[in-house]
Design an enzyme around this catalytic site. Structure first.
Site, PDB file in Angstrom:
ATOM      1  N   LYS A 111      26.006  24.877  47.701  1.00 55.95           N
ATOM      2  CA  LYS A 111      26.080  25.842  46.594  1.00 55.95           C
ATOM      3  C   LYS A 111      25.195  27.053  46.844  1.00 55.95           C
ATOM      4  CE  LYS A 111      28.154  23.118  43.064  1.00 55.95           C
ATOM      5  NZ  LYS A 111      28.287  22.627  41.726  1.00 55.95           N
ATOM      6  N   LYS A 191      36.665  19.727  50.027  1.00 52.23           N
ATOM      7  CA  LYS A 191      36.854  18.950  48.793  1.00 52.23           C
ATOM      8  C   LYS A 191      37.626  19.754  47.747  1.00 52.23           C
ATOM      9  CE  LYS A 191      33.578  18.521  45.671  1.00 52.23           C
ATOM     10  NZ  LYS A 191      33.144  18.136  44.348  1.00 52.23           N
ATOM     11  N   LYS A 194      36.484  22.733  41.495  1.00 55.62           N
ATOM     12  CA  LYS A 194      36.720  23.722  40.427  1.00 55.62           C
ATOM     13  C   LYS A 194      36.483  25.131  40.935  1.00 55.62           C
ATOM     14  CE  LYS A 194      34.500  20.816  37.042  1.00 55.62           C
ATOM     15  NZ  LYS A 194      33.175  20.582  37.645  1.00 55.62           N
TER      16      LYS A 194
END
Ligand code: AQP
Length: 324
Positions: A111, A191, A194
């Site tokens: 992230k 993966k 969202k």
């Protein structure tokens, strides 16, 4: 009875990865466990969120929990920021968390490549440990990506117990190997997420029938043309995992059922299966989301339950530290 705790961030549109890896596992366990499910909005704000959008997303996620089969007579649902015990215990756990251990968290590393790094993003796993430990949780059903965070949670619980006396139960992650990591339909090495920038990679729970069909039709496969257990690549294996999850059967049974079928025919069957399930969920969702009084009542009951239960652990931890 075992206690189960888990949650999802209202950080975007919920997708079939969240459903398969987390929510559908929660639904299966709620008949024989004490189940507590949280909408983790304080985690969501560790990356930039639009204040009016997140308000709506929190209710959307709660309504989706219910629409997917979480039954408020069996399980508790609440919003993380409505129970201040979570942040208070997180602060306490911060004081025993090694800086280096947080630096090694894979999710943080990934992230922080996409977002400006703030202290909250770094501290994300400690808040998650607090969420879990407050309820003397036995099991945390999650996707593979969260395994490292559960290991950290166990380490922190063990360290606190050793240093200050028995306070927290050590939780176990529950990860189903066939469906633990649903991948993007456009990139089987990434993966389903969202925050994926490619809209074709992710099937959202509230996607229209047309969108679902289009995304499955355009999903990448490999140079083979039909299903075979021995020579399929990662992309087709991912589609087969989705098929197995929606049919609620093992991958072995799916391979036996579909062996030799062309990719085209298989994609048609998969689309039909996903559309049928998501239409059912969407029907329930529309009903629940249009009755905000009902939704608020469920969340208020969950809030009261969670505050009462978690306060016992928080008070015990403070007592052990000599804080009261
Ligand atoms: N692709 C996936 N396959 C299986 N399980 C998954 N989960 C998420 N993606 C997959 C599981 O869903 C739960 C909730 O995840 P989260 O919202 O707390 O955070 P996340 O894992 O970071 O989910 P996303 O979709 O990737 O969100 P963003 O893009 O906002 O970071 C967890 O149990 C997770 O394992």
């Amino acid at each position: 009875m075992k206690t189960v705790f888990s949650g999802i961030q209202p950080s975007g549109d919920l997708h079939i990865g969240n459903y398969i890896g987390a929510i559908s596992q929660w639904v299966k366990g709620q008949d024989f466990t004490e189940s507590i499910f949280c909408v983790v909005d304080l985690h969501a704000i560790t990356v930039p969120q639009n204040p009016s959008a997140i308000k709506e997303k929190v209710l959307e996620v709660a309504a989706l929990y219910l629409a997917c089969g979480i039954d408020p007579r069996k399980s508790k649902i609440f919003i993380q920021s409505e129970n201040p015990n979570h942040t208070e215990l997180a602060w306490i756990l911060n004081t025993i968390t090694p800086f280096g251990q947080l630096e090694r968290m894979t999710q943080f590393k990934e992230k922080s490549e996409k977002h400006e790094v703030n202290v909250g993003l770094f501290d994300y796993p400690v808040l998650m440990a607090s969420d879990i430990l407050l309820y003397q949780t036995d099991e945390v059903p999650v996707g593979e990506d969260q395994k490292q965070h559960i290991e950290l949670t166990r380490d922190l619980a063990e360290k606190f117990n050793k240093k200050f006396g028995q306070t927290f139960k050590l939780p176990n992650s529950v990860i189903h190997k066939d469906t633990a990591r649903i991948m993007s339909l456009q990139n089987p090495l990434s993966k389903m997420s969202k925050s994926d920038n490619d809209p074709l990679g992710t099937i959202n729970l509230l996607d229209t029938v047309e969108k679902i069909k289009e995304k499955i039709k355009k999903a990448v496969t490999d140079s083979n043309s039909s299903i075979s257990k021995d020579n399929g690549g990662e992309a087709i294996a991912n589609l087969l995992a989705i098929y197995s999850a929606f049919k609620d059967q093992s991958l072995d049974i799916t391979y036996n059922e579909l062996d030799g079928k062309s990719y085209g025919e298989f994609k048609g069957l998969l689309a039909e299966l996903v559309v049928d399930k998501l239409k059912e969920i969407q029907g329930k969702y529309t009903q629940i989301r249009s009755d905000e009084k009902y939704l608020r009542r469920v969340l208020d009951e969950g809030k009261d339950y969670s505050i009462n239960k978690s306060l016992k652990t928080l008070n015990k931890a403070k007592e052990q530290l000599g804080l009261m």
